[in-house]
Design a protein around this motif. Structure first.
Motif, PDB file in Angstrom:
ATOM      1  N   GLN A  10       0.809  -1.215   0.000  1.00 50.44           N
ATOM      2  CA  GLN A  10       0.000   0.000   0.000  1.00 50.44           C
ATOM      3  C   GLN A  10       0.849   1.276   0.000  1.00 50.44           C
ATOM      4  OE1 GLN A  10      -2.492  -0.639   3.439  1.00 50.44           O
ATOM      5  NE2 GLN A  10      -3.985  -1.792   2.251  1.00 50.44           N
ATOM      6  N   LEU A  11       2.170   1.115   0.018  1.00 49.92           N
ATOM      7  CA  LEU A  11       3.041   2.281  -0.043  1.00 49.92           C
ATOM      8  C   LEU A  11       2.967   2.894  -1.426  1.00 49.92           C
ATOM      9  CD1 LEU A  11       6.198   0.944   1.843  1.00 49.92           C
ATOM     10  CD2 LEU A  11       4.548   2.626   2.665  1.00 49.92           C
ATOM     11  N   GLU A  12       2.971   4.202  -1.456  1.00 49.04           N
ATOM     12  CA  GLU A  12       2.875   4.928  -2.720  1.00 49.04           C
ATOM     13  C   GLU A  12       4.267   5.296  -3.210  1.00 49.04           C
ATOM     14  OE1 GLU A  12       1.167   9.186  -4.367  1.00 49.04           O
ATOM     15  OE2 GLU A  12       0.422   8.413  -2.465  1.00 49.04           O
ATOM     16  N   LEU A  13       4.545   4.972  -4.472  1.00 49.06           N
ATOM     17  CA  LEU A  13       5.804   5.350  -5.090  1.00 49.06           C
ATOM     18  C   LEU A  13       5.681   6.788  -5.574  1.00 49.06           C
ATOM     19  CD1 LEU A  13       8.635   4.633  -6.102  1.00 49.06           C
ATOM     20  CD2 LEU A  13       7.572   3.814  -8.217  1.00 49.06           C
ATOM     21  N   CYS A  14       6.514   7.656  -5.042  1.00 50.15           N
ATOM     22  CA  CYS A  14       6.482   9.068  -5.413  1.00 50.15           C
ATOM     23  C   CYS A  14       7.714   9.397  -6.246  1.00 50.15           C
ATOM     24  CB  CYS A  14       6.471   9.955  -4.161  1.00 50.15           C
ATOM     25  SG  CYS A  14       5.044   9.680  -3.112  1.00 50.15           S
ATOM     26  N   SER A  15       7.525  10.257  -7.210  1.00 53.26           N
ATOM     27  CA  SER A  15       8.662  10.720  -8.008  1.00 53.26           C
ATOM     28  C   SER A  15       9.551  11.599  -7.145  1.00 53.26           C
ATOM     29  CB  SER A  15       8.180  11.527  -9.207  1.00 53.26           C
ATOM     30  OG  SER A  15       7.391  10.724 -10.045  1.00 53.26           O
ATOM     31  N   LEU A  20      18.956  19.179  -7.911  1.00 52.21           N
ATOM     32  CA  LEU A  20      19.974  19.038  -8.947  1.00 52.21           C
ATOM     33  C   LEU A  20      19.609  17.721  -9.634  1.00 52.21           C
ATOM     34  CD1 LEU A  20      22.655  20.056 -10.141  1.00 52.21           C
ATOM     35  CD2 LEU A  20      23.825  18.889  -8.296  1.00 52.21           C
ATOM     36  N   ILE A  21      18.991  17.818 -10.807  1.00 51.16           N
ATOM     37  CA  ILE A  21      18.364  16.678 -11.455  1.00 51.16           C
ATOM     38  C   ILE A  21      19.321  15.479 -11.562  1.00 51.16           C
ATOM     39  CG2 ILE A  21      17.081  15.886 -13.499  1.00 51.16           C
ATOM     40  CD1 ILE A  21      15.748  18.297 -12.031  1.00 51.16           C
ATOM     41  N   GLY A  22      18.882  14.355 -11.002  1.00 52.78           N
ATOM     42  CA  GLY A  22      19.642  13.122 -11.039  1.00 52.78           C
ATOM     43  C   GLY A  22      20.751  13.022  -9.998  1.00 52.78           C
ATOM     44  N   ILE A  23      20.955  14.071  -9.214  1.00 54.20           N
ATOM     45  CA  ILE A  23      22.066  14.096  -8.261  1.00 54.20           C
ATOM     46  C   ILE A  23      21.601  14.313  -6.821  1.00 54.20           C
ATOM     47  CG2 ILE A  23      24.230  15.246  -7.606  1.00 54.20           C
ATOM     48  CD1 ILE A  23      24.496  13.869 -10.291  1.00 54.20           C
ATOM     49  N   LEU A  24      20.814  15.363  -6.588  1.00 55.65           N
ATOM     50  CA  LEU A  24      20.479  15.783  -5.226  1.00 55.65           C
ATOM     51  C   LEU A  24      18.986  16.060  -5.128  1.00 55.65           C
ATOM     52  CD1 LEU A  24      21.756  16.490  -2.460  1.00 55.65           C
ATOM     53  CD2 LEU A  24      22.022  18.836  -3.296  1.00 55.65           C
ATOM     54  N   TRP A  47      27.188  23.614  -5.898  1.00 63.66           N
ATOM     55  CA  TRP A  47      25.797  23.163  -5.927  1.00 63.66           C
ATOM     56  C   TRP A  47      24.867  24.206  -5.321  1.00 63.66           C
ATOM     57  CZ3 TRP A  47      26.110  17.341  -4.130  1.00 63.66           C
ATOM     58  CH2 TRP A  47      26.678  16.574  -5.148  1.00 63.66           C
ATOM     59  N   ALA A  48      25.265  24.802  -4.199  1.00 64.40           N
ATOM     60  CA  ALA A  48      24.429  25.812  -3.542  1.00 64.40           C
ATOM     61  C   ALA A  48      24.192  27.003  -4.470  1.00 64.40           C
ATOM     62  CB  ALA A  48      25.080  26.268  -2.240  1.00 64.40           C
ATOM     63  N   CYS A  49      25.251  27.492  -5.088  1.00 63.13           N
ATOM     64  CA  CYS A  49      25.116  28.636  -6.001  1.00 63.13           C
ATOM     65  C   CYS A  49      24.255  28.280  -7.208  1.00 63.13           C
ATOM     66  CB  CYS A  49      26.494  29.116  -6.468  1.00 63.13           C
ATOM     67  SG  CYS A  49      27.454  29.949  -5.194  1.00 63.13           S
ATOM     68  N   ARG A  50      24.427  27.085  -7.729  1.00 68.54           N
ATOM     69  CA  ARG A  50      23.665  26.666  -8.907  1.00 68.54           C
ATOM     70  C   ARG A  50      22.185  26.508  -8.575  1.00 68.54           C
ATOM     71  NH1 ARG A  50      26.795  25.573 -13.157  1.00 68.54           N
ATOM     72  NH2 ARG A  50      29.036  25.516 -12.764  1.00 68.54           N
ATOM     73  N   ILE A  51      21.871  25.926  -7.439  1.00 69.06           N
ATOM     74  CA  ILE A  51      20.467  25.771  -7.056  1.00 69.06           C
ATOM     75  C   ILE A  51      19.845  27.138  -6.791  1.00 69.06           C
ATOM     76  CG2 ILE A  51      18.936  24.870  -5.246  1.00 69.06           C
ATOM     77  CD1 ILE A  51      20.908  22.400  -5.185  1.00 69.06           C
ATOM     78  N   ALA A  52      20.565  28.016  -6.108  1.00 71.59           N
ATOM     79  CA  ALA A  52      20.034  29.360  -5.815  1.00 71.59           C
ATOM     80  C   ALA A  52      19.828  30.183  -7.084  1.00 71.59           C
ATOM     81  CB  ALA A  52      20.959  30.094  -4.849  1.00 71.59           C
ATOM     82  N   THR A  53      20.651  29.965  -8.104  1.00 72.34           N
ATOM     83  CA  THR A  53      20.544  30.749  -9.344  1.00 72.34           C
ATOM     84  C   THR A  53      19.867  30.002 -10.484  1.00 72.34           C
ATOM     85  OG1 THR A  53      22.727  30.033 -10.138  1.00 72.34           O
ATOM     86  CG2 THR A  53      22.644  32.070  -8.813  1.00 72.34           C
ATOM     87  N   TRP A  57      24.291  22.221 -13.807  1.00 77.01           N
ATOM     88  CA  TRP A  57      25.581  21.683 -13.356  1.00 77.01           C
ATOM     89  C   TRP A  57      25.927  20.492 -14.233  1.00 77.01           C
ATOM     90  CZ3 TRP A  57      27.017  16.957 -10.899  1.00 77.01           C
ATOM     91  CH2 TRP A  57      28.312  16.946 -10.383  1.00 77.01           C
ATOM     92  N   ARG A  58      26.996  20.597 -15.006  1.00 75.81           N
ATOM     93  CA  ARG A  58      27.487  19.497 -15.854  1.00 75.81           C
ATOM     94  C   ARG A  58      26.364  18.844 -16.648  1.00 75.81           C
ATOM     95  NH1 ARG A  58      32.777  16.895 -13.685  1.00 75.81           N
ATOM     96  NH2 ARG A  58      33.635  18.680 -12.608  1.00 75.81           N
ATOM     97  N   ASN A  59      25.582  19.662 -17.322  1.00 74.09           N
ATOM     98  CA  ASN A  59      24.449  19.224 -18.148  1.00 74.09           C
ATOM     99  C   ASN A  59      23.287  18.648 -17.347  1.00 74.09           C
ATOM    100  OD1 ASN A  59      25.688  20.011 -20.599  1.00 74.09           O
ATOM    101  ND2 ASN A  59      26.910  18.134 -20.563  1.00 74.09           N
ATOM    102  N   HIS A  60      23.305  18.810 -16.020  1.00 77.29           N
ATOM    103  CA  HIS A  60      22.175  18.411 -15.188  1.00 77.29           C
ATOM    104  C   HIS A  60      21.336  19.659 -14.926  1.00 77.29           C
ATOM    105  CE1 HIS A  60      23.470  14.318 -14.018  1.00 77.29           C
ATOM    106  NE2 HIS A  60      24.685  14.821 -14.172  1.00 77.29           N
ATOM    107  N   PRO A  61      20.068  19.645 -15.341  1.00 80.34           N
ATOM    108  CA  PRO A  61      19.215  20.793 -15.019  1.00 80.34           C
ATOM    109  C   PRO A  61      19.081  20.961 -13.510  1.00 80.34           C
ATOM    110  CG  PRO A  61      18.172  19.358 -16.640  1.00 80.34           C
ATOM    111  CD  PRO A  61      19.372  18.629 -16.111  1.00 80.34           C
ATOM    112  N   VAL A  62      18.782  22.177 -13.111  1.00 84.13           N
ATOM    113  CA  VAL A  62      18.654  22.526 -11.698  1.00 84.13           C
ATOM    114  C   VAL A  62      17.287  23.144 -11.463  1.00 84.13           C
ATOM    115  CG1 VAL A  62      19.527  24.108  -9.933  1.00 84.13           C
ATOM    116  CG2 VAL A  62      21.128  22.874 -11.385  1.00 84.13           C
TER     117      VAL A  62
END
Length: 168
Positions: A10-15, A20-24, A47-53, A57-62
């Motif tokens: 009964q657990l729900e699988l959530c996306s 940081l897409i695919g990383i964090l 990572w902090a600067c990239r997420i805030a702005t 990061w290395r072709n990973h969308p944020v």
């Protein structure tokens, strides 16, 4: 009563909610681990600067979001690193929701509450909290003691649960 017990089917699988897409992910506890002077702070700050702005990061969308950076190694060095990040990436943090706080012993309940209340009074709810460094934010305990480390991890979980944020 009080304990949420659910049958496994009964657990729900959530996306995942990526910062940081695919990383964090949001609402997780993650750790950068490595030998001293191997660039952990540079990566965490990147990572902090990239997420805030919202800078990829290395072709990973944020996913752009507010970030709280608990800086244990001093603001002066951090300011220089942020300026270098901006120059290197051709990006600006002007107006970005990147907030810096001084290091406190987060495993101490009073100091943890100081951080929580301070952020809630002066900044938007963060999607990511960077605790840098472990040694500077650990407090008086022994990092090699299971009991003391459990207290630190519990404090990180308090932050994560309060804001449903990632803690790095």
């Amino acid at each position: 009563p009080g304990l949420d017990v659910v049958r496994a089917d009964q657990l729900e699988l959530c996306s995942p909610e990526w910062l940081l897409i695919g990383i964090l992910e949001r609402d997780t506890f993650a750790m950068l681990f490595g030998d001293p002077s191997n660039g952990k702070t540079f990566l965490a700050l990147d990572w902090a600067c990239r997420i805030a702005t919202g800078t990829p990061w290395r072709n990973h969308p944020v996913e752009p979001a507010p970030v709280l950076y608990i800086a244990g190694e001093g603001r002066n060095g951090l300011v220089r690193r942020i300026k270098a990040w901006q120059l290197h990436n051709g990006a600006s943090i002007e107006g970005a929701p990147l907030f810096i706080a001084p290091a406190l012993a987060i495993s101490d309940a009073n100091q943890l509450e100081t951080i929580l209340q301070g952020v809630e009074a002066k900044a938007p709810q963060p999607a990511l909290v960077v605790v840098d460094t472990l040694a500077r934010c650990f407090g008086e305990g022994d990092e090699n003691s299971t009991k003391d480390m459990n207290r630190f991890v519990s404090a990180c979980d308090t932050i994560r649960n309060r804001w449903r944020c990632g803690v790095l």
